[in-house]
Scaffold this active site. Structure first.
Site, PDB file in Angstrom:
ATOM      1  N   GLY A 248       0.823  -1.202   0.000  1.00 24.11           N
ATOM      2  CA  GLY A 248       0.000   0.000   0.000  1.00 24.11           C
ATOM      3  C   GLY A 248       0.857   1.252   0.000  1.00 24.11           C
ATOM      4  O   GLY A 248       2.010   1.234  -0.433  1.00 24.11           O
ATOM      5  N   CYS A 249       0.315   2.335   0.516  1.00 20.62           N
ATOM      6  CA  CYS A 249       1.020   3.612   0.520  1.00 20.62           C
ATOM      7  C   CYS A 249       2.322   3.519   1.306  1.00 20.62           C
ATOM      8  O   CYS A 249       2.352   3.037   2.436  1.00 20.62           O
ATOM      9  CB  CYS A 249       0.114   4.686   1.132  1.00 20.62           C
ATOM     10  SG  CYS A 249       0.919   6.295   1.308  1.00 20.62           S
ATOM     11  N   PHE A 250       3.419   3.981   0.705  1.00 22.33           N
ATOM     12  CA  PHE A 250       4.710   3.858   1.396  1.00 22.33           C
ATOM     13  C   PHE A 250       4.817   4.751   2.626  1.00 22.33           C
ATOM     14  O   PHE A 250       5.663   4.536   3.482  1.00 22.33           O
ATOM     15  CB  PHE A 250       5.905   4.063   0.464  1.00 22.33           C
ATOM     16  CG  PHE A 250       5.840   5.209  -0.510  1.00 22.33           C
ATOM     17  CD1 PHE A 250       5.218   6.409  -0.210  1.00 22.33           C
ATOM     18  CD2 PHE A 250       6.446   5.082  -1.761  1.00 22.33           C
ATOM     19  CE1 PHE A 250       5.188   7.460  -1.118  1.00 22.33           C
ATOM     20  CE2 PHE A 250       6.407   6.127  -2.683  1.00 22.33           C
ATOM     21  CZ  PHE A 250       5.783   7.319  -2.356  1.00 22.33           C
TER      22      PHE A 250
END
Length: 301
Positions: free
Chosen positions: A134-136
């Site tokens: 997902g979002c880093f």
């Protein structure tokens, strides 16, 4: 002076240029000092380096007195050379607004020699792990809290294009995943422990999405750096599937590591700097709080 090979002489002494995206330091992100390949004089610190997505290493500052500037013969560009030996480094550009300093030293990798920080030179064992879930911003915020993890860099991996940039990656057309690359000491924390945290802070059963973040760039993926990591990742996925911790099977990919592109500077330590931003408050903070509750023994003191 260092003995140069034919290509090094072409660039450093004859003012040639290496092909874009081909140099060993283009994607380099370790901490240390970049020195002149010819005379070993220190030129740039690792904190000067940033990803300009131009195909060559980029720096927005230099060690004072290390670099001289000369107008090119055509009058259109400004050449930069080592102030000690006069070796050609590349060119400097201003006014691009890529960093607050508004300067870009565009340097050939072959003109440089990197020296890591003393603690790494002293033989401290270090390993790499590259994970996407997902979002880093979420992964970076959690893994930065782990004992034994020395650095966490947000970036992109696993794509089909020769470079990665946030907007293009978000389009889903480049094939890259948002990832974090960890530098860790395996004597302090194992790769298996990193995976345990990884599987607890994202949904590994959700294909190409995490919550409202949808697209292949948000896929669950482990980019393995060696055969041992591959065995560990596959064995853990098998055990977790057998334990039926989720209602659906794990869809996490296990792929060979084939390159890493650091994300733009404004993504660095995003949660630390923007913790009150709505996405951070609603999405990132719960993951950090969950980690702190479940893995208190692994946290830095």
């Amino acid at each position: 002076m260092r003995q140069l090979n034919e290509f090094e002489r072409f660039v450093i002494e004859q003012k040639g240029t290496e092909r874009p995206f081909s140099g060993e330091y283009y994607q380099h992100s370790a901490k240390g000092v970049y020195c002149c390949r010819k005379c070993d004089a220190p030129l740039y610190l690792s904190e000067h380096k940033f990803n300009a997505h131009c195909g060559w290493p980029a720096f927005d500052d230099e060690i004072p007195g290390a670099v001289n500037r000369h107008p090119d013969a055509d009058g259109r560009r400004v050449e930069i050379v080592c102030s000690h030996c006069g070796g050609h480094l590349g060119h400097v550009f201003e006014g691009e607004l890529l960093t607050p300093k508004n300067v870009r030293h565009c340097v050939n990798s072959v003109s440089l020699h990197f020296k890591p920080l003393e603690e790494e030179q002293a033989g401290e064992p270090m390993a790499k792990a590259t994970l996407g879930g997902g979002c880093f911003w979420c992964l970076e915020a959690v893994f930065k809290e782990l004992k034994g993890v020395h650095s966490v860099i947000s970036g992109y991996a696993g794509g089909t294009e020769a470079d990665a940039e946030y907007k293009r990656v978000c389009s889903g057309h480049t094939g890259h995943a948002e990832v974090v690359q960890l530098s860790f000491n395996p004597d302090e924390i194992s790769f298996e422990t990193l995976l345990e945290v990884f599987f607890q802070i994202h949904d590994p059963t959700s294909l190409n999405r995490q919550g409202n973040d949808v697209g292949p760039q948000y896929r669950s993926v482990i980019f393995i750096h060696d055969e041992q990591q591959a065995q560990s990742a596959n064995a853990m996925i098998t055990r977790l599937n057998e334990a039926k911790l989720w209602d659906r099977p794990i869809v996490t990919q296990v792929s060979a590591f084939d390159g890493f592109y650091p994300a733009e500077d404004y993504h660095r330590d995003y949660f630390a700097h923007h913790g009150e931003q709505p996405y951070c408050a609603i999405v990132v903070r719960p993951k950090v709080d969950k980690f702190r509750a479940q893995f208190a023994a692994l946290r830095r003191r």
